[in-house]
Design an enzyme around this catalytic site. Structure first.
Site, PDB file in Angstrom:
ATOM      1  N   CYS A   1       0.866  -1.185   0.000  1.00  0.00           N
ATOM      2  CA  CYS A   1       0.000   0.000   0.000  1.00  0.00           C
ATOM      3  C   CYS A   1       0.899   1.231   0.000  1.00  0.00           C
ATOM      4  O   CYS A   1       2.104   1.119  -0.255  1.00  0.00           O
ATOM      5  CB  CYS A   1      -0.966  -0.016   1.178  1.00  0.00           C
ATOM      6  SG  CYS A   1      -0.173   0.012   2.804  1.00  0.00           S
TER       7      CYS A   1
ATOM      8  N   ASN B   1       2.449   1.461   4.201  1.00  0.00           N
ATOM      9  CA  ASN B   1       2.732   0.206   4.918  1.00  0.00           C
ATOM     10  C   ASN B   1       2.519   0.340   6.432  1.00  0.00           C
ATOM     11  O   ASN B   1       3.260  -0.238   7.226  1.00  0.00           O
ATOM     12  CB  ASN B   1       4.160  -0.292   4.601  1.00  0.00           C
ATOM     13  CG  ASN B   1       4.441  -1.717   5.061  1.00  0.00           C
ATOM     14  OD1 ASN B   1       5.559  -2.037   5.456  1.00  0.00           O
ATOM     15  ND2 ASN B   1       3.459  -2.586   5.036  1.00  0.00           N
TER      16      ASN B   1
ATOM     17  N   CYS C   1      -1.180   0.805   7.401  1.00  0.00           N
ATOM     18  CA  CYS C   1      -2.615   0.482   7.582  1.00  0.00           C
ATOM     19  C   CYS C   1      -3.021  -0.759   6.770  1.00  0.00           C
ATOM     20  O   CYS C   1      -3.200  -1.847   7.316  1.00  0.00           O
ATOM     21  CB  CYS C   1      -3.498   1.663   7.185  1.00  0.00           C
ATOM     22  SG  CYS C   1      -3.315   3.102   8.272  1.00  0.00           S
ATOM     23  N   ARG C   2      -3.180  -0.596   5.445  1.00  0.00           N
ATOM     24  CA  ARG C   2      -3.787  -1.661   4.653  1.00  0.00           C
ATOM     25  C   ARG C   2      -2.892  -2.876   4.449  1.00  0.00           C
ATOM     26  O   ARG C   2      -3.331  -4.016   4.667  1.00  0.00           O
ATOM     27  CB  ARG C   2      -4.237  -1.097   3.290  1.00  0.00           C
ATOM     28  CG  ARG C   2      -5.378  -0.099   3.410  1.00  0.00           C
ATOM     29  CD  ARG C   2      -5.559   0.689   2.132  1.00  0.00           C
ATOM     30  NE  ARG C   2      -4.422   1.587   1.896  1.00  0.00           N
ATOM     31  CZ  ARG C   2      -4.246   2.311   0.817  1.00  0.00           C
ATOM     32  NH1 ARG C   2      -5.134   2.240  -0.166  1.00  0.00           N
ATOM     33  NH2 ARG C   2      -3.206   3.109   0.699  1.00  0.00           N
ATOM     34  N   SER C   3      -1.647  -2.656   3.994  1.00  0.00           N
ATOM     35  CA  SER C   3      -0.832  -3.843   3.660  1.00  0.00           C
ATOM     36  C   SER C   3      -0.371  -4.627   4.895  1.00  0.00           C
ATOM     37  O   SER C   3      -0.335  -5.865   4.830  1.00  0.00           O
ATOM     38  CB  SER C   3       0.328  -3.494   2.723  1.00  0.00           C
ATOM     39  OG  SER C   3       1.210  -2.578   3.289  1.00  0.00           O
TER      40      SER C   3
ATOM     41  N   ASP D   1      -8.026   3.906   1.264  1.00  0.00           N
ATOM     42  CA  ASP D   1      -7.071   4.386   2.267  1.00  0.00           C
ATOM     43  C   ASP D   1      -7.839   4.901   3.497  1.00  0.00           C
ATOM     44  O   ASP D   1      -8.618   5.841   3.381  1.00  0.00           O
ATOM     45  CB  ASP D   1      -6.268   5.516   1.623  1.00  0.00           C
ATOM     46  CG  ASP D   1      -5.179   6.044   2.523  1.00  0.00           C
ATOM     47  OD1 ASP D   1      -5.178   5.730   3.724  1.00  0.00           O
ATOM     48  OD2 ASP D   1      -4.327   6.792   2.006  1.00  0.00           O
TER      49      ASP D   1
HETATM   50  P1  4NP Z   1      -1.649   2.852   4.122  1.00  0.00           P
HETATM   51  O1  4NP Z   1      -2.271   4.222   4.716  1.00  0.00           O
HETATM   52  O2  4NP Z   1      -1.136   3.195   2.733  1.00  0.00           O
HETATM   53  O3  4NP Z   1      -2.801   1.933   4.104  1.00  0.00           O
HETATM   54  O4  4NP Z   1      -0.534   2.446   5.067  1.00  0.00           O
HETATM   55  C1  4NP Z   1      -1.587   5.429   4.745  1.00  0.00           C
HETATM   56  C2  4NP Z   1      -0.656   5.673   5.720  1.00  0.00           C
HETATM   57  C3  4NP Z   1       0.009   6.882   5.783  1.00  0.00           C
HETATM   58  C4  4NP Z   1      -0.281   7.859   4.850  1.00  0.00           C
HETATM   59  C5  4NP Z   1      -1.215   7.623   3.859  1.00  0.00           C
HETATM   60  C6  4NP Z   1      -1.865   6.400   3.798  1.00  0.00           C
HETATM   61  N1  4NP Z   1       0.368   9.112   4.920  1.00  0.00           N
HETATM   62  O5  4NP Z   1       0.017  10.001   4.134  1.00  0.00           O
HETATM   63  O6  4NP Z   1       1.242   9.304   5.771  1.00  0.00           O
END
Ligand code: 4NP
Length: 159
Positions: A10, A13, A15-17, A127
């Site tokens: 994702c 790294n 939240c989702r992955s 997201d």
């Molecule tokens: P992820 O979520 O891609 O599912 O880990 C996010 C985590 C951090 C950010 C964006 C999405 N960020 O902008 O810091």
């Protein structure tokens, strides 16, 4: 027999992955086939490298008995594309980024998580970072569906 190696990807790294990694590990363990798999996750960006998963994501996962233990890292090209058998993005931006990062003959390893869903019609894992509780629950709902479909797909592939 070689292990089937899966990398979930994702943006950050956190939240989702890492959730996909933990849901898939729990699923193969529940089926008694955990030793046949190597399962990891990574981020398109390294903004959160070295950090554990987002606290909110961890809390929602714990409520489903899913423990997020991975530490964020950035995708490595070409190494990750050569090493893993399945490289699975969460949304269309991840997919574009993965195709850009992939060395020539490895793009057939790339797929999108929601392609394995059988119960949800979502075309991405949204997201949840800037949203509320419902977003984290939706991530887990989609991932549980997609991981079941992914395992069926891998078993049908005969890997
Ligand atoms: P992820 O979520 O891609 O599912 O880990 C996010 C985590 C951090 C950010 C964006 C999405 N960020 O902008 O810091």
């Amino acid at each position: 027999m070689d292990k089937t190696k899966i990398l979930f990807v994702c943006l950050g790294n956190i939240c989702r992955s890492p959730s996909a990694e933990a849901v898939m590990k729990a699923l193969v363990d529940k089926n008694g086939i955990g030793s046949r798999f190597e399962i990891d996750s990574a981020g398109i960006t390294g903004y959160h490298a070295g950090e554990p998963a987002d606290q909110r994501m961890q809390r929602h996962a714990i409520n489903r008995n899913i423990r997020l233990t991975s530490i964020s890292r950035q995708v490595k090209s070409p190494d990750d594309f050569e090493y893993f058998d399945y490289i699975i993005g969460m949304d269309d931006q991840n997919m574009d980024d993965l195709y850009h990062l992939s060395p020539n003959d490895t793009s057939e390893k790339i797929s999108k998580m929601t392609d394995y869903c059988t119960q949800h019609s979502n075309t991405s894992v949204p997201d949840p970072y800037y949203g509320g509780a419902a977003g984290f629950e939706l991530v887990l709902d989609i991932l549980e569906d997609a991981c079941a479909g992914l395992l069926n797909h891998i078993e049908e592939d005969g890997q």
